[in-house]
Design a protein around this motif. Structure first.
Motif, mmCIF file in Angstrom:
data_model
loop_
_atom_site.group_PDB
_atom_site.id
_atom_site.type_symbol
_atom_site.label_atom_id
_atom_site.label_comp_id
_atom_site.label_asym_id
_atom_site.label_seq_id
_atom_site.Cartn_x
_atom_site.Cartn_y
_atom_site.Cartn_z
ATOM 1 N N LEU A 1 -0.502 6.037 6.153
ATOM 2 C CA LEU A 1 -0.680 6.514 4.554
ATOM 3 C C LEU A 1 -1.790 7.414 4.149
ATOM 4 O O LEU A 1 -0.595 8.513 2.976
ATOM 5 C CB LEU A 1 -1.136 5.175 3.432
ATOM 6 N N SER A 2 -2.581 7.995 4.855
ATOM 7 C CA SER A 2 -3.316 9.649 4.411
ATOM 8 C C SER A 2 -2.895 10.673 4.238
ATOM 9 O O SER A 2 -2.295 11.691 3.769
ATOM 10 C CB SER A 2 -4.914 9.599 4.990
ATOM 11 N N ILE B 1 -3.296 10.122 -4.723
ATOM 12 C CA ILE B 1 -3.713 9.098 -5.071
ATOM 13 C C ILE B 1 -4.636 8.823 -3.674
ATOM 14 O O ILE B 1 -3.844 8.834 -2.227
ATOM 15 C CB ILE B 1 -2.674 8.363 -4.373
ATOM 16 N N SER B 2 -5.631 8.863 -3.272
ATOM 17 C CA SER B 2 -6.562 8.949 -1.777
ATOM 18 C C SER B 2 -6.757 7.524 -1.427
ATOM 19 O O SER B 2 -6.348 6.353 -2.094
ATOM 20 C CB SER B 2 -8.328 9.153 -2.170
ATOM 21 N N VAL B 3 -7.081 6.912 -0.084
ATOM 22 C CA VAL B 3 -7.151 5.942 0.580
ATOM 23 C C VAL B 3 -7.770 5.818 1.607
ATOM 24 O O VAL B 3 -8.693 7.153 1.594
ATOM 25 C CB VAL B 3 -5.525 5.554 1.457
ATOM 26 N N LYS C 1 0.955 3.848 -3.062
ATOM 27 C CA LYS C 1 0.476 5.066 -2.287
ATOM 28 C C LYS C 1 1.551 6.522 -2.879
ATOM 29 O O LYS C 1 1.271 7.536 -3.223
ATOM 30 C CB LYS C 1 -0.433 5.069 -0.519
ATOM 31 N N SER D 1 0.872 -0.652 0.109
ATOM 32 C CA SER D 1 0.145 -0.395 -0.354
ATOM 33 C C SER D 1 1.086 0.867 -0.072
ATOM 34 O O SER D 1 0.568 2.234 -0.561
ATOM 35 C CB SER D 1 -0.741 0.192 1.347
ATOM 36 N N THR E 1 -4.288 3.788 7.161
ATOM 37 C CA THR E 1 -4.928 4.159 7.033
ATOM 38 C C THR E 1 -4.580 5.405 7.115
ATOM 39 O O THR E 1 -4.069 6.480 6.244
ATOM 40 C CB THR E 1 -6.683 3.689 6.026
ATOM 41 N N HIS F 1 -7.473 5.876 -6.172
ATOM 42 C CA HIS F 1 -8.069 5.644 -5.142
ATOM 43 C C HIS F 1 -7.709 4.198 -4.426
ATOM 44 O O HIS F 1 -7.715 3.053 -5.692
ATOM 45 C CB HIS F 1 -9.562 5.644 -5.033
#
Ligand code: NAD
Length: 377
Positions: A70-71, A77-79, A34, A30, A67, A52
């Protein structure tokens, strides 16, 4: 919590679902996606302007944490975070690519086969959800969980048997087992031995080595005879290399000493695969040339694509095989059976028969599991 709000996935979005995203492979994969996928978007000629990542795991706390973390990474790139509490449907709805590293990994002394019972149950449930929530005429499913040799047959046959909407959807051309780590290892180990033995001055290039068959022990057939790296390995070196590729995973399991199997190198290998599918679906490329473990026959028992009819007799009718493929947006469109014809005598007469006999048992195990499973829907 802003990170857990699922943004509406519009027509102009490409959605990638990762199931098991809080695990060792899931987290690292991920992260790579990302951090890196924005570069694919820039090349895109099509109407897709957004990517996404929908991250799902049965461990709710862990996936929320992953999440949120990562955000904060500064890419477009959205999560979104998903767990059984909110339902897997939101994660899978409108997904174009589903990547599955969900399951338990090996501990020292375990073979990939030892994982079968637990992971086969997980894979069939996730397959049920994919059949219910995804567009089976479009979605690509990449299976990382082990034992790949048996779990891909579980995924394919479970969906075809238990979900009537899968008939004529062509989904069996778009479910693939990820064996890329074997190819990554073969390339790394070949370069290493060439440099150690002073055989090559090309220290900054990586060799290509086709690896076919399956993804476990002697079902893994590295074809060093077809490498583009000119090499004068002696017989002992070749034997050492073949064994190291077939059992390379054990080196990591042993070194981690009870804390799991390969995660970082697997995430790297998985990233290399996913980025190709993203390129394909964005229209940056028309086809993928890559090796995956796939069924050789479709739902109607016909060869899955041109080339599969030639491959089937060469592999004694084994129903699944990892082989170089051409893949379009519709799925597998060509099976490069000629890779088997180009094998040298040792590869064809010694390695292939052992691979095929073990592979058939692994495939049967997966098919028997589905045959004995009562329909859960
Ligand atoms: P891990 O234990 O670190 O992560 C697995 C994750 O799956 C965990 O977060 C767990 O909560 C989650 N999970 C379990 N059941 C689930 C379910 N029903 N739905 C969603 N999530 C679920 O393990 P890992 O090291 O990331 O390995 C994952 C799998 O990948 C293992 O089966 C391992 O053997 C396999 N693997 C494959 C390759 C390959 O080359 N294909 C290489 C290495 C590992």
């Amino acid at each position: 919590m802003p990170h857990s709000v699922t943004p509406s996935i519009e027509q102009d979005s490409l959605k990638i679902a990762i199931l098991g995203a809080a695990g060792g492979i899931g987290q690292s994969l991920s992260l790579l996606l990302k951090a890196q996928l924005q570069y694919q978007l820039k090349e895109s000629n099509r109407s897709v302007t957004h990517i996404h990542l929908a991250l799902y795991d049965v461990n709710q706390e862990a996936i929320n944490g992953v999440t949120a973390d990562l955000s904060h990474i500064d890419t477009p790139i959205s999560v979104s975070s998903h767990s059984p509490a909110g339902g897997i449907e939101n994660c899978l709805h409108n997904a174009s690519i589903v990547v599955i590293p969900a399951g338990v990994p090996r501990k020292p002394g375990m073979t990939r086969d030892d994982l079968f019972n637990v992971n086969a149950g997980i894979i069939s449930q996730l397959g049920d959800s994919i059949a219910e929530c995804c567009d089976l005429s479009k979605v690509f499913v990449l299976v990382i969980s082990n034992p790949v040799n048996s779990l891909v047959p579980v995924m394919v046959s479970n969906i075809l048997k238990n979900h009537p909407q899968s008939r004529n959807s062509g989904i069996e051309r778009r479910i693939m087992g990820v064996t890329k780590l074997d190819i990554v290892r073969a390339s790394t180990f070949l370069r290493e031995i060439n440099i150690e033995s002073g055989l090559t001055p090309r220290v900054n290039s990586m060799p290509d080595v086709p690896v076919i068959g399956g993804h476990s022990g002697e079902t893994i057939i590295p074809l060093f005879s077809q490498s583009n790296f000119l090499s004068r390995l002696n017989e002992d070196q070749l034997k050492y290399l073949i064994h190291r590729v077939q059992y390379g995973g054990d080196e990591v399991v042993k070194a981690k000493n009870g804390k799991g199997s390969a995660t970082l190198s697997m995430a790297h290998a998985g990233y290399k695969c996913v980025v190709q599918f993203v390129s394909l679906l964005l229209g940056n490329i028309d086809q993928i040339h890559g090796t995956y473990y796939v069924p050789l026959k479709d739902a109607n028992n016909f060869p899955i694509a041109p080339g599969a009819d030639q491959l089937l007799p060469l592999v004694d009718g084994a129903g699944y095989f990892a082989i170089p493929l051409t893949i379009t947006t519709k799925g597998v469109s060509y099976v490069d059976y000629d890779t088997v014809n180009r094998m040298n005598d040792m590869e064809r007469n010694e390695m292939l028969p052992v691979c095929v006999s073990q592979l058939k048992k692994n495939i049967d195990k997966g098919l028997e599991f589905v045959a004995s499973r009562s329909v859960s829907t």
